[in-house]
Design a protein around this motif. Structure first.
Motif: not given
Length: 97
Positions: A3-4, A6, A9
């Motif tokens: 997920t954005r 994270s 990321q």
């Protein structure tokens, strides 16, 4: 995959080609930054990692940044003892964030 926002990321991805020709994609190792933060937050009775993160950054899901800054992989360790001082990571994304 993550997920954005994270912690994984921005971690570089790699590929491994198995003997049967299948390609496996994976994230590289995420190294913890040095625990250089600003100030501190004193754990109060009833604090949990998410509530401490909310009190510090108004973002309950950012508790993992506190884990990184304090050198712990287990979020519960952040707030296990009342009176413990939690290092607050640099909000600009510098060392310790």
């Amino acid at each position: 995959m993550f997920t954005r926002g994270s912690r994984y990321q921005a971690v570089e991805e790699s590929e491994y080609v198995q003997a049967d020709g299948r390609t496996v994609r994976y994230k590289r190792i995420r190294f913890l930054p040095s625990p250089d933060g600003r100030g501190g937050y004193v754990v109060a009775s009833g604090d949990r990692p998410d509530t401490a993160a909310w009190n510090i950054a108004q973002d309950a899901e950012s508790y993992w940044r506190l884990c990184d800054a304090n050198g712990t992989a287990r979020p519960a360790e952040l707030t296990a003892r009342v009176g413990t001082r939690i290092i607050i990571p640099d909000p600009t994304g510098g060392a310790g964030s």
